[in-house]
Scaffold this motif. Structure first.
Motif, PDB file in Angstrom:
ATOM      1  N   THR A 233       0.876  -1.203   0.187  1.00  9.50           N
ATOM      2  CA  THR A 233      -0.070   0.197  -0.037  1.00  9.50           C
ATOM      3  C   THR A 233       1.074   1.266   0.005  1.00  9.50           C
ATOM      4  O   THR A 233       0.548   2.277  -0.607  1.00  9.50           O
ATOM      5  CB  THR A 233      -0.870   0.012   1.241  1.00  9.50           C
ATOM      6  OG1 THR A 233      -1.811  -1.281   1.195  1.00  9.50           O
ATOM      7  CG2 THR A 233      -1.864   1.309   1.100  1.00  9.50           C
TER       8      THR A 233
ATOM      9  N   ALA B  57       0.928   4.141  -2.807  1.00 14.35           N
ATOM     10  CA  ALA B  57       0.991   5.792  -2.369  1.00 14.35           C
ATOM     11  C   ALA B  57       1.991   6.561  -3.051  1.00 14.35           C
ATOM     12  O   ALA B  57       1.695   7.491  -3.782  1.00 14.35           O
ATOM     13  CB  ALA B  57       0.891   5.808  -0.906  1.00 14.35           C
TER      14      ALA B  57
ATOM     15  N   LYS C 155       1.675   7.108  -6.645  1.00  9.87           N
ATOM     16  CA  LYS C 155       0.491   7.914  -6.916  1.00  9.87           C
ATOM     17  C   LYS C 155       0.895   9.364  -6.466  1.00  9.87           C
ATOM     18  O   LYS C 155      -0.012  10.578  -6.923  1.00  9.87           O
ATOM     19  CB  LYS C 155      -0.898   7.560  -6.507  1.00  9.87           C
ATOM     20  CG  LYS C 155      -1.361   6.243  -6.912  1.00  9.87           C
ATOM     21  CD  LYS C 155      -1.901   6.247  -8.337  1.00  9.87           C
ATOM     22  CE  LYS C 155      -2.361   5.313  -8.882  1.00  9.87           C
ATOM     23  NZ  LYS C 155      -3.191   5.231 -10.215  1.00  9.87           N
TER      24      LYS C 155
ATOM     25  N   LEU D 292       0.996  10.487  -3.412  1.00  9.89           N
ATOM     26  CA  LEU D 292       0.104  10.591  -1.994  1.00  9.89           C
ATOM     27  C   LEU D 292       0.680  10.139  -1.122  1.00  9.89           C
ATOM     28  O   LEU D 292       1.632   9.308  -1.088  1.00  9.89           O
ATOM     29  CB  LEU D 292      -1.320  10.048  -2.454  1.00  9.89           C
ATOM     30  CG  LEU D 292      -2.005  10.519  -3.692  1.00  9.89           C
ATOM     31  CD1 LEU D 292      -3.373   9.796  -3.755  1.00  9.89           C
ATOM     32  CD2 LEU D 292      -2.520  11.946  -3.200  1.00  9.89           C
ATOM     33  N   ASN D 293       0.319  10.547   0.339  1.00  6.82           N
ATOM     34  CA  ASN D 293       0.688  10.089   1.367  1.00  6.82           C
ATOM     35  C   ASN D 293       0.181   8.971   1.743  1.00  6.82           C
ATOM     36  O   ASN D 293      -1.003   8.597   1.384  1.00  6.82           O
ATOM     37  CB  ASN D 293       0.553  11.283   2.583  1.00  6.82           C
ATOM     38  CG  ASN D 293       1.312  12.500   2.292  1.00  6.82           C
ATOM     39  OD1 ASN D 293       2.753  12.338   1.827  1.00  6.82           O
ATOM     40  ND2 ASN D 293       1.042  13.689   2.431  1.00  6.82           N
ATOM     41  N   TYR D 294       0.893   8.137   2.507  1.00 10.65           N
ATOM     42  CA  TYR D 294       0.305   6.492   2.984  1.00 10.65           C
ATOM     43  C   TYR D 294      -0.114   6.843   4.457  1.00 10.65           C
ATOM     44  O   TYR D 294       0.628   7.592   5.240  1.00 10.65           O
ATOM     45  CB  TYR D 294       1.509   5.776   2.839  1.00 10.65           C
ATOM     46  CG  TYR D 294       1.081   4.516   3.533  1.00 10.65           C
ATOM     47  CD1 TYR D 294       0.504   3.485   3.444  1.00 10.65           C
ATOM     48  CD2 TYR D 294       2.122   4.273   4.853  1.00 10.65           C
ATOM     49  CE1 TYR D 294       0.237   2.408   4.429  1.00 10.65           C
ATOM     50  CE2 TYR D 294       2.000   3.234   5.696  1.00 10.65           C
ATOM     51  CZ  TYR D 294       1.051   2.228   5.360  1.00 10.65           C
ATOM     52  OH  TYR D 294       1.213   1.219   6.303  1.00 10.65           O
TER      53      TYR D 294
ATOM     54  N   ASP E 195      -7.963   3.834  -2.742  1.00 14.64           N
ATOM     55  CA  ASP E 195      -7.514   4.342  -4.058  1.00 14.64           C
ATOM     56  C   ASP E 195      -8.170   5.917  -4.286  1.00 14.64           C
ATOM     57  O   ASP E 195      -9.330   5.993  -4.915  1.00 14.64           O
ATOM     58  CB  ASP E 195      -7.838   3.441  -5.277  1.00 14.64           C
ATOM     59  CG  ASP E 195      -7.440   4.307  -6.551  1.00 14.64           C
ATOM     60  OD1 ASP E 195      -6.532   5.188  -6.904  1.00 14.64           O
ATOM     61  OD2 ASP E 195      -7.693   3.534  -7.813  1.00 14.64           O
TER      62      ASP E 195
ATOM     63  N   LEU F  38      -5.412  10.592   1.567  1.00 17.16           N
ATOM     64  CA  LEU F  38      -4.348   9.798   1.755  1.00 17.16           C
ATOM     65  C   LEU F  38      -4.721   8.270   1.490  1.00 17.16           C
ATOM     66  O   LEU F  38      -6.104   7.843   0.833  1.00 17.16           O
ATOM     67  CB  LEU F  38      -3.969   9.725   3.115  1.00 17.16           C
ATOM     68  CG  LEU F  38      -3.193  11.125   3.817  1.00 17.16           C
ATOM     69  CD1 LEU F  38      -4.469  12.027   4.031  1.00 17.16           C
ATOM     70  CD2 LEU F  38      -2.242  10.536   4.956  1.00 17.16           C
ATOM     71  N   VAL F  39      -3.649   7.586   1.239  1.00 13.04           N
ATOM     72  CA  VAL F  39      -3.911   5.969   0.787  1.00 13.04           C
ATOM     73  C   VAL F  39      -3.789   4.987   2.286  1.00 13.04           C
ATOM     74  O   VAL F  39      -2.952   5.311   2.949  1.00 13.04           O
ATOM     75  CB  VAL F  39      -2.807   5.742  -0.218  1.00 13.04           C
ATOM     76  CG1 VAL F  39      -3.149   4.078  -0.642  1.00 13.04           C
ATOM     77  CG2 VAL F  39      -2.968   6.496  -1.594  1.00 13.04           C
TER      78      VAL F  39
END
Length: 507
Positions: free
Chosen positions: A21, A25, A28, A30-32, A74, A98-99
């Protein structure tokens, strides 16, 4: 596998899930976040209604000023942007996506029943059940309902509006965005009655709740949408048909309240004895076409269902073709057409004929193809029930001929045509003087007025030479048939309604 080894494998699988995961993230941009065992709070989690969170697989977990962090497996899905924007506007916050892993999301969603009281869902709302079960007297009056709507919280708003609509015998609820607010109107006895205006900020939450319950996409705001939802009212289910369309100041909602009381028997409808006898005679025939005609809102579908109740026996195969299916009836096979997918009335009717039915109900004859198939079915051993949009029984012949139905078929297919209207009844409580029960209008409830046309030899001759509407109308009167107007005036003379009301409906 030994218990200790199983635990090691499970921990490894979970670690791998979170690692994958986090990689997703990063890809993409993005933050996890890992939300398993995260200390959720009711005020943050509850910013997104549980139904919306589950439908769109998102959860709010942290607030920094007016920015709320939300997690999803997602967040790049196209529909999420519109959903977060709409819910964010309702709460005056901005969502930061966030992911998270699927396990994280499942943990977040599991906190709703723990931290929040079950939201008053459309399927089973305490507020709606209480209001409807007792039929709170406040909701049955215009002033009381207005006060109740203005005082309840946004989470109770939908329940109060629907309970009030039922208490006031409304058939439809209209929510109409205007320049400075949103107007709520009820259709009562065929007339729209303004109820109250609510602020735009309250409507945003109400709109999201209705669309979520009715399974209308939240992120689609520039196109029409249709859906259906259910509520439990006084222990009995209520179906609500929902339509949303874009308008100048936002989405307009129309909700049709499909109550069990809308499902009436032939005796309850109010046909005079002559017309009722003609209908009963027509449905005893093994074949033929029985048509109910009139404009939208004249009670045609209710009449069809009343006839179906009489015909619904175990030795008959009855199939209905509807758009939409308004009432589900045990013993009938009910088919929903889907015009957008190419499955229209004509196509459905062809398919149904291969099922060897005794009786077919076609919700509406709209085009040449459907008309021709219905007429052909009525001549080949089927009793066919349907509706047509015409102003009189006599005009139905011309309408079918204009659609292209061959005259040599039409002359033999028609079993009976019934034209009908609904006129308001004088209020029993105040005798039409105006009271709170009739909302000062003097009318409460509606009564049916009708005319019927059974083709005779002269009518068949008119069909064969494709006569004009006026010629059919003249033949109808010359045959001694009672017109819609005459039936209405008879009911006015007996004190059920007024001549002014009848003439305003019939003309």
């Amino acid at each position: 596998m030994p218990q200790d080894l199983r635990s090691v494998v499970q921990r490894y699988d979970r670690a791998q899930e979170e690692e994958q995961t986090a990689t997703f993230a990063a890809q993409k941009g993005l933050n996890y976040v890992n939300l398993v065992n995260y200390p959720f709070t009711a005020d943050i989690l509850g910013l997104i209604p549980e139904a919306t969170a589950r439908q769109y697989q998102i959860a709010a977990f942290m607030r920094l000023g007016n920015v709320v962090r939300v997690a999803s497996t997602d967040p790049t899905r196209p529909e999420l942007a519109a959903v977060m924007n709409e819910v964010g506007q309702t709460n005056n916050v901005t969502f930061e996506p966030l992911v998270c892993s699927l396990t994280s999301l499942e943990y977040a969603l599991s906190r709703y029943p723990v931290l929040l009281k079950p939201a008053p869902t459309v399927a089973a709302s305490t507020q709606a059940e209480t209001a409807a079960r007792t039929f709170d007297e406040r909701l049955a009056t215009l002033q009381g309902l207005k006060a109740a709507i203005e005082q309840v919280s946004t989470t109770e708003l939908l329940d109060t509006i629907v309970a009030g609509g039922l208490a006031m015998n409304a058939s439809d609820v209209h929510l109409e965005p205007m320049l400075n607010g949103v107007e709520i109107r009820f259709r009562i006895d065929g007339k729209l009655l303004p109820i109250v205006e609510i602020p735009e900020k309250n409507y945003k939450y109400l709109l999201a709740r209705i669309k979520t319950a009715a399974k209308i996409k939240l992120d689609v705001t520039a196109a029409a949408g249709d859906g259906r939802m259910s509520m439990t009212i006084g222990g009995a289910p209520l179906d609500i048909r929902v339509n949303a369309i874009p308008s100048a100041y936002g989405q307009t909602i129309e909700m049709r309240l499909l109550t069990a009381t809308s499902f009436m028997t032939l005796d309850q409808l109010g046909f005079n004895e002559e017309i009722k006898a003609a209908i009963l005679q027509a449905i005893q025939k093994p074949q033929g076409l029985l048509l109910f005609t009139g404009p939208t809102g004249s009670g045609k579908t209710t009449s069809l269902y009343a006839v179906l109740q009489l015909l619904n026996t175990s030795e008959r195969k009855i199939i209905t073709i509807e758009d939409p299916i308004e009432y589900k009836i045990a013993g009938l096979e009910q088919v929903q057409v889907e015009p957008a997918s190419g499955f229209d009335f004509a196509q459905a009717l062809r398919a149904v004929l291969r099922q060897d039915p005794n009786i077919i109900m076609v919700g509406e004859i709209r085009d040449k193809e459907t008309a021709e198939i219905a007429v052909d079915a009525a001549l080949t051993g089927h009793l066919v029930l349907s509706t047509l949009h015409t102003n009189s029984a006599a005009a139905s012949f011309s309408r079918l001929l204009q659609m292209g139905v061959p005259k040599y078929l039409l002359a033999d297919a028609i079993a009976l045509i019934v034209a009908q209207r609904l006129v308001r009844k004088l209020c029993d409580s105040c005798a039409g003087k105006g009271c709170e029960l009739c909302h000062q209008t003097g009318f409460r409830g509606r009564v049916l007025i009708a005319e019927d046309y059974l083709p005779d030899a002269k009518t068949i001759e008119l069909i064969r030479r494709e006569a004009t509407v006026s010629e059919f109308e003249t033949q109808f009167r010359d045959s001694g048939n009672q017109t819609l107007l005459q039936d209405g005036l008879n009911k006015a003379a007996s004190g059920i309604t007024t001549e002014t009301e009848v003439r305003s409906v019939v003309g």
